[in-house]
Every structure is written in structure tokens, then in C-alpha cells.
Design an enzyme around this catalytic site. Sequence first.
Site, PDB file in Angstrom:
ATOM      1  N   SER A   6      21.481  33.654  67.744  1.00 51.82           N
ATOM      2  CA  SER A   6      22.282  34.457  66.815  1.00 51.82           C
ATOM      3  C   SER A   6      23.774  34.353  67.129  1.00 51.82           C
ATOM      4  O   SER A   6      24.591  34.971  66.461  1.00 51.82           O
ATOM      5  CB  SER A   6      21.840  35.925  66.874  1.00 51.82           C
ATOM      6  OG  SER A   6      21.873  36.402  68.208  1.00 51.82           O
ATOM      7  N   ASN A  61      18.153  45.407  74.103  1.00 50.85           N
ATOM      8  CA  ASN A  61      17.754  46.202  72.936  1.00 50.85           C
ATOM      9  C   ASN A  61      18.690  47.396  72.703  1.00 50.85           C
ATOM     10  O   ASN A  61      19.124  47.642  71.580  1.00 50.85           O
ATOM     11  CB  ASN A  61      16.312  46.685  73.095  1.00 50.85           C
ATOM     12  CG  ASN A  61      15.345  45.517  73.168  1.00 50.85           C
ATOM     13  OD1 ASN A  61      15.716  44.382  72.855  1.00 50.85           O
ATOM     14  ND2 ASN A  61      14.117  45.777  73.581  1.00 50.85           N
ATOM     15  N   HIS A 111      30.017  54.782  24.503  1.00 50.23           N
ATOM     16  CA  HIS A 111      29.324  53.649  23.870  1.00 50.23           C
ATOM     17  C   HIS A 111      30.302  52.509  23.558  1.00 50.23           C
ATOM     18  O   HIS A 111      30.069  51.712  22.647  1.00 50.23           O
ATOM     19  CB  HIS A 111      28.597  54.065  22.586  1.00 50.23           C
ATOM     20  CG  HIS A 111      27.775  55.299  22.723  1.00 50.23           C
ATOM     21  ND1 HIS A 111      26.428  55.279  23.020  1.00 50.23           N
ATOM     22  CD2 HIS A 111      28.117  56.613  22.649  1.00 50.23           C
ATOM     23  CE1 HIS A 111      25.970  56.525  23.101  1.00 50.23           C
ATOM     24  NE2 HIS A 111      26.982  57.358  22.887  1.00 50.23           N
ATOM     25  N   SER A 144      43.999  28.523  32.491  1.00 50.13           N
ATOM     26  CA  SER A 144      42.881  27.636  32.233  1.00 50.13           C
ATOM     27  C   SER A 144      43.392  26.202  32.308  1.00 50.13           C
ATOM     28  O   SER A 144      44.515  25.910  31.927  1.00 50.13           O
ATOM     29  CB  SER A 144      42.306  27.919  30.851  1.00 50.13           C
ATOM     30  OG  SER A 144      41.628  26.779  30.378  1.00 50.13           O
ATOM     31  N   LYS A 179      45.495  30.852  27.937  1.00 52.44           N
ATOM     32  CA  LYS A 179      44.644  31.799  28.667  1.00 52.44           C
ATOM     33  C   LYS A 179      45.263  32.305  29.953  1.00 52.44           C
ATOM     34  O   LYS A 179      46.012  31.633  30.632  1.00 52.44           O
ATOM     35  CB  LYS A 179      43.289  31.147  28.972  1.00 52.44           C
ATOM     36  CG  LYS A 179      42.488  30.954  27.717  1.00 52.44           C
ATOM     37  CD  LYS A 179      41.061  30.639  28.014  1.00 52.44           C
ATOM     38  CE  LYS A 179      40.320  31.882  28.458  1.00 52.44           C
ATOM     39  NZ  LYS A 179      38.926  31.562  28.740  1.00 52.44           N
ATOM     40  N   GLU A 190      37.145  39.673  38.032  1.00 51.44           N
ATOM     41  CA  GLU A 190      35.779  39.154  37.879  1.00 51.44           C
ATOM     42  C   GLU A 190      35.092  39.018  39.231  1.00 51.44           C
ATOM     43  O   GLU A 190      33.900  39.306  39.378  1.00 51.44           O
ATOM     44  CB  GLU A 190      35.816  37.801  37.169  1.00 51.44           C
ATOM     45  CG  GLU A 190      36.292  37.900  35.719  1.00 51.44           C
ATOM     46  CD  GLU A 190      36.647  36.526  35.159  1.00 51.44           C
ATOM     47  OE1 GLU A 190      35.739  35.837  34.702  1.00 51.44           O
ATOM     48  OE2 GLU A 190      37.840  36.152  35.199  1.00 51.44           O
ATOM     49  N   TYR A 216      11.813  47.861  69.348  1.00 49.28           N
ATOM     50  CA  TYR A 216      12.590  46.695  68.920  1.00 49.28           C
ATOM     51  C   TYR A 216      11.697  45.539  68.500  1.00 49.28           C
ATOM     52  O   TYR A 216      10.717  45.214  69.169  1.00 49.28           O
ATOM     53  CB  TYR A 216      13.532  46.239  70.060  1.00 49.28           C
ATOM     54  CG  TYR A 216      14.327  45.005  69.659  1.00 49.28           C
ATOM     55  CD1 TYR A 216      15.501  45.122  68.927  1.00 49.28           C
ATOM     56  CD2 TYR A 216      13.868  43.729  69.971  1.00 49.28           C
ATOM     57  CE1 TYR A 216      16.209  43.996  68.528  1.00 49.28           C
ATOM     58  CE2 TYR A 216      14.576  42.596  69.577  1.00 49.28           C
ATOM     59  CZ  TYR A 216      15.736  42.738  68.852  1.00 49.28           C
ATOM     60  OH  TYR A 216      16.435  41.624  68.458  1.00 49.28           O
ATOM     61  N   GLN A 270      17.266  41.333  64.336  1.00 46.26           N
ATOM     62  CA  GLN A 270      18.434  40.463  64.498  1.00 46.26           C
ATOM     63  C   GLN A 270      19.006  40.058  63.135  1.00 46.26           C
ATOM     64  O   GLN A 270      20.171  39.687  63.014  1.00 46.26           O
ATOM     65  CB  GLN A 270      18.034  39.216  65.301  1.00 46.26           C
ATOM     66  CG  GLN A 270      19.139  38.218  65.516  1.00 46.26           C
ATOM     67  CD  GLN A 270      18.762  37.188  66.569  1.00 46.26           C
ATOM     68  OE1 GLN A 270      18.734  37.481  67.743  1.00 46.26           O
ATOM     69  NE2 GLN A 270      18.448  35.977  66.132  1.00 46.26           N
ATOM     70  N   LYS A 305      22.488  41.560  60.969  1.00 40.33           N
ATOM     71  CA  LYS A 305      23.927  41.371  61.136  1.00 40.33           C
ATOM     72  C   LYS A 305      24.615  40.512  60.079  1.00 40.33           C
ATOM     73  O   LYS A 305      25.602  40.937  59.485  1.00 40.33           O
ATOM     74  CB  LYS A 305      24.203  40.788  62.521  1.00 40.33           C
ATOM     75  CG  LYS A 305      23.917  41.780  63.627  1.00 40.33           C
ATOM     76  CD  LYS A 305      24.047  41.160  64.993  1.00 40.33           C
ATOM     77  CE  LYS A 305      23.175  41.912  65.981  1.00 40.33           C
ATOM     78  NZ  LYS A 305      21.723  41.719  65.719  1.00 40.33           N
TER      79      LYS A 305
HETATM   80  N1  ARG Z   1      20.280  38.980  69.531  1.00 43.77           N
HETATM   81  C1  ARG Z   1      19.405  40.090  69.544  1.00 43.77           C
HETATM   82  C2  ARG Z   1      19.582  40.902  68.272  1.00 43.77           C
HETATM   83  O1  ARG Z   1      20.554  40.743  67.634  1.00 43.77           O
HETATM   84  C3  ARG Z   1      19.677  40.963  70.713  1.00 43.77           C
HETATM   85  C4  ARG Z   1      18.526  41.784  71.193  1.00 43.77           C
HETATM   86  C5  ARG Z   1      17.504  40.895  71.748  1.00 43.77           C
HETATM   87  N2  ARG Z   1      16.488  41.600  72.447  1.00 43.77           N
HETATM   88  C6  ARG Z   1      15.393  40.996  72.817  1.00 43.77           C
HETATM   89  N3  ARG Z   1      14.521  41.692  73.455  1.00 43.77           N
HETATM   90  N4  ARG Z   1      15.142  39.775  72.486  1.00 43.77           N
HETATM   91  O2  ARG Z   1      18.741  41.676  67.869  1.00 43.77           O
END
Ligand code: ARG
Length: 464
Positions: free
Chosen positions: A24, A111, A157, A278, A284, A291, A318, A323, A326
Amino acid sequence: MSNSMWGGRFSEGPAAIMEEINASIDFDKKLYRQDIAGSQAHARMLARQGIIGADDAEKIVAGLDTILREIEAGTFTFSRALEDIHLNIESRLKELIGEPAGRLHTARSRNDQVATDFKLWVRDTIDAVDAALRELQIALADKAFLHAGQVMPGFTHLQSAQPVTFGHHLLAYVEMIGRDRGRFQDARRRLNENPLGAAALAGTSFPIDRFDTAKALGFDRPTANSLDSVSDRDFVIEALAAASLCAIHLSRFAEEIVIWSSAQFRFIKLSDKFTTGSSIMPQKRNPDAAELVRAKTGRIIGAQTALQIVMKGLPLAYQKDMQEDKEQAFDAFESLELAIAAATGMVLDMEPEAANLKKAAGSGFATATDLADWLVRALNMPFREAHHVTGRIVAIASERDIELTKVPLADMQAVHPAITDAVYSVLTVDKSVRSRTSYGGTSPKNVRSQAKRWQNALAREKRR
Ligand code: ARG
């Protein structure tokens, strides 16, 4: 390549495809500041509690400061083999300070670490969004005050309904954004509990002080259940929900800008700062920024939906699925911040086209309600009957293709004999808006005082 953090557990490194799906670091490197702050708070707390030596904690904190500088200078080498931001930083710390680096991870797990980092990131982001929304509100309220008396058609409307003022219309968005900011603040308040120290899922046997790290990281208190601490992604989903609604508001505003700036409406002028020409049609001026503000909403709502789907079937605690929280959140908030900035820029840039607004405000028999209200007031007619009488007068105007003000008194009297020429005084657009003095109504006086109220409130707000 073997993952150096696992020691000897795997004789061969993960296959390329495993690294590809597992790593990640390409996106979570964005959390470096929060990760370092969390680790420094943790190390200091460990030393204070006598879990690690004070000198080790000092080396850890200083080493992390060095890493912060390296990352900000762009000299830090991120490695996919080290999976994520947590392991990348810890591994570099080991290179920098040696053995004490290995003591940092006492009484914590990735975690609780990732939950802490991401909460801090979402919190920082909420604060940035809030400040940006405040700027947008200021721009809108200032413009609203300036154009408090500028009449324009109000629509239902998308048909001319009753005249309103341009300032009143802009203040509607100030209200919406005020609620958006309230939702972000609610989310922030609920989010602000410290997961650090929940460790992997069960807490720890070390005598840690979670109140200490909570305080150091600006959290109100530690989270109360270790399982929940590492399993919870409510805080992201809730922030994304607030973001979605905010994006919907920005999108509606953007849509109005698109309509208003079209050649058919010509309600506002946007300079070429926020429009493009344009490549083929020289006449234009396309409202591209508006937009795109409208379109960003899709990504933001999409991120919320995606994360809800990721979370909905996960057992405690967890799971690696989390993951996936994000990338989409990063993208959504980046999009939102850009959309807010563009909306603010367009508000500052737009100029109402006074003559067109006024002309449009009077078209479509927009003062028909004023006529009906006059019948109620002057002739003591029940509103339902007044509505009917007005309808017949509108029909005459419509048939002859003239404005209500141009219908001769004799024709009005043919519909109802008690009508006098006093009626004409309520049929102009300016009279109409000036008469809407009920609280929250569109009269220029109201709009000015509401704009002032917002201007004062926004000025009074302390920047966080
Ligand atoms: N990169 C992981 C995440 O974003 C971090 C936590 C990983 N924990 C684990 N037990 N593998 O969730």
C-alpha cells in the site's frame, strides 16, 4: 526479495503478484506525517511509563525527525517490499539508529497504528475542508450583500415562479454550506478518540498510558474497546458522507452556474479565468470549471459507497480489506478540496448581468402571486378564489402575449368588477421582492441583514 521485517519466516520473498496486491506504500505514504507523529507520541509514552529507556526514546524521536525531513526533502526511498508507510519508516529508523528502533513497536501493532494515522489524516483533512468552506461562505455572503437588491427570477420546476434577489439565491448556498460544516464538525467530534494502544486487537500487557498518547495527539480520550478501535472505519465513512452531501451542494451550485452562464439565460458573466473557448466554435465560452465541480461529485459519492461495501461484511477485528479505505478517501477529499476552491474562485469571478436578470424576473407572469395576494388584502377575497381570478387574468395576458402590468383595468374588471387600478402598484418585480419581508424572505432588506449576519459570524470565527 525477502521482506526484512518478517525475519526468517519466509524463505522466498512474496511473488510479484503478492507484492502488487499487498503493498500500500504507493498511496499510504501520504500518511507519513501522521505516522511519525503517532510513533513519537508512542515512544515518549513508553519511556514515561518505564517500558523503554529514556535515551532510546530520544533516539527514536530524533531519528523520526530525520525521516520526516528526508521525506519532505524527497530523499527518502520508499520500498514496495516493505509494504506500507509503517514498515518503510520503521525500517529506515533501524538504519538510522540501530537497535533502539526495534523497541518502538512495543505494545502496539500496525492495526492500531494505521487506525491512528488515518484518523489523524481525516481529522487534518476535515480542518482543511472546513477552512476552505468558510472561505466559500465569505465569498458568497459578500457577493450576496453587494447584490441584495438585484432582482432575478426564482424558479420552481425550472419555470418562472416568483421574483427573488440574486443575493437571496447566493445566501441559500451559504446556509447549505453552513450545514455541511456542521456535519464535518459532528464527524470530527465523534472521530476524536485515540485508537493507539489497542494493539493488534486485545490491548496489551505493558503498562501503557493511552490517555497520555491521546493528549499528545490531540485526541479527546482513548477509545474504550480495543476490538472496536482496530475495526472501526466509521470515521472515514462518516467524513465521506459529509463530503458527499457537500459535493451535492457544490454540484447544484455548479449546475446553476452552467445554466446562468448559457447564452439562453445570460444571468451571469464568468471571465475566461474559469471558462474555455471551443476549438471549433468561436462564439463559445464553456463553463468547464463548473462542469467539473458538478462531475467530481460522482467520485466522492463513489468513494463513500465503495468503502461502505468494503466494510459491510467484515467480522471483527482488523481485516486487510480495510487497507482499501485509503485510496478512495484520498481521491475523494482531494476532489472535494479542488471543487471548493473552484467554486470559491467562480463566486469571486462571476458578475450578475443586471439588465437580463431584471428582464427575466418580470417574464412568465412572475408577479401573479402578488396579484392574488393583493386581491386577498384589498378585496378580502379568500386566497383560493383570488388564485382563480388571477388565473383568468394571467390567461388574458398570456393570450395577448403581454405582461401582467399591461393588462388594461377594464379587462381585469371584466374578470372581477371590484379590482381597482391600485393593483398595478404590486405588479412590478421590485415591489414584489420588496414586499417579501417575512423572516427568511427575499426582500432586499432581509437579504442585507442575513448577509451581514453571516459576514459577522464568519469574521468572528477563530481560525483553528
Ligand atoms: N497497510 C495496512 C493498512 O493500511 C496496515 C495495517 C496492516 N496490519 C496487518 N496486520 N497486516 O490497513
